[in-house]
Design a protein around this motif. Sequence first.
Motif, short mmCIF file in Angstrom:
data_model
loop_
_atom_site.label_atom_id
_atom_site.label_comp_id
_atom_site.label_asym_id
_atom_site.label_seq_id
_atom_site.Cartn_x
_atom_site.Cartn_y
_atom_site.Cartn_z
N TYR A 60 0.82 -1.22 0.00
CA TYR A 60 0.00 0.00 0.00
C TYR A 60 0.85 1.27 0.00
O TYR A 60 0.47 2.28 -0.57
CB TYR A 60 -0.95 -0.01 1.20
N TYR B 233 -9.62 13.17 -2.37
CA TYR B 233 -9.36 11.86 -1.75
C TYR B 233 -9.81 11.89 -0.29
O TYR B 233 -9.92 12.96 0.31
CB TYR B 233 -7.86 11.54 -1.72
N THR C 272 -8.74 9.50 3.44
CA THR C 272 -8.00 8.38 4.03
C THR C 272 -7.99 8.54 5.55
O THR C 272 -8.67 9.41 6.10
CB THR C 272 -6.57 8.24 3.45
N ASN D 187 -7.54 -0.85 4.43
CA ASN D 187 -7.56 -0.51 3.01
C ASN D 187 -8.73 -1.17 2.29
O ASN D 187 -9.34 -0.56 1.41
CB ASN D 187 -6.22 -0.87 2.36
N GLU D 188 -9.04 -2.38 2.70
CA GLU D 188 -10.19 -3.07 2.10
C GLU D 188 -11.48 -2.29 2.39
O GLU D 188 -12.28 -2.02 1.48
CB GLU D 188 -10.26 -4.48 2.72
N GLU E 154 -11.41 1.17 0.49
CA GLU E 154 -11.67 1.06 -0.95
C GLU E 154 -13.14 0.72 -1.22
O GLU E 154 -13.73 1.23 -2.16
CB GLU E 154 -10.74 0.01 -1.58
N ARG E 155 -13.70 -0.13 -0.36
CA ARG E 155 -15.13 -0.48 -0.53
C ARG E 155 -16.00 0.77 -0.35
O ARG E 155 -16.88 1.05 -1.16
CB ARG E 155 -15.51 -1.58 0.46
N LYS F 286 -15.83 3.18 -3.24
CA LYS F 286 -16.70 2.78 -4.36
C LYS F 286 -18.15 3.15 -4.05
O LYS F 286 -18.87 3.70 -4.89
CB LYS F 286 -16.59 1.28 -4.62
N PRO G 44 -12.40 8.72 -4.25
CA PRO G 44 -11.19 7.88 -4.16
C PRO G 44 -10.61 7.78 -2.75
O PRO G 44 -10.44 8.80 -2.07
CB PRO G 44 -10.20 8.58 -5.10
N TYR G 45 -10.34 6.54 -2.34
CA TYR G 45 -9.68 6.29 -1.06
C TYR G 45 -8.17 6.22 -1.30
O TYR G 45 -7.72 5.48 -2.18
CB TYR G 45 -10.17 4.96 -0.48
N VAL H 258 -5.00 4.74 -0.53
CA VAL H 258 -4.52 3.57 0.23
C VAL H 258 -3.25 3.95 0.98
O VAL H 258 -2.50 4.84 0.55
CB VAL H 258 -4.25 2.35 -0.69
#
Length: 215
Positions: free
Chosen positions: A6, A135, A137, A152-153, A156-157, A160, A165-166, A168
């Motif tokens: 990442y 972004y 985060t 991160n999973e 990112e989910r 979406k 945008p995430y 990472v």
Amino acid sequence: MNQRNYQKEMETIIERNKEDGRVPTLLLHSCCAPCSSYVLEYLSQYFYITVFYYNPNIYPDEEYQKRVIEQQEFIRKFPMKHPVKFIEGDFEKDLFYEKTKGKEQIKEGGERCFLCYELRLEKTAKLAKELSFDYFTTTLSISPLKNAEKLNEIGERLGKTYNIPYLVSDFKKKNGYKRSVEISKEYEMYRQYYCGCVYSKKQRDEEIAAKEENN
Ligand code: SF4
């Protein structure tokens, strides 16, 4: 299956923006000032950051207040290339207890924590979308006790789901955690001895008591 790197992925995004001459905006969820220290030192070179302090998991109320003040103080004192703004979210304690219901006895690092990450990241994603950030985060991946893959999973989910945008990250890479400890000492920051929720406090208190008993 190869594990994703990442940190490398984030560096590629940063490089691409640099090549395009862009300084994007970033909504950065922060769990506390010490964890945010290295992340802000690093990312404020490449982004216009707004720190979002949304941590309804923290127990007790006085601890929450202490951490918010420390976060604001750090942003005020620390020299950054691009100016950093601050937003405090609502201290919605009930939401945390609702979300983690039935998972109270699980040890730190397990399923309860994944729900806690999700609660905080979802709020951040929604706000990032509402305020048109480039972004979003979180600082959370800096901690050796946090599961970067899971973070991160989830990020990112949610990215979406909310169409934002995430970014990472795995901030503990490149000595990020070590650097955060150094900055925290240099700025004489308040460093809490437990993660945040009432369950993590109880777990830590019991570990300390057991250690003392064995000495
Ligand atoms: S231990 Fe930390 S990450 Fe896990 S539920 Fe408690 S506050 Fe959240």
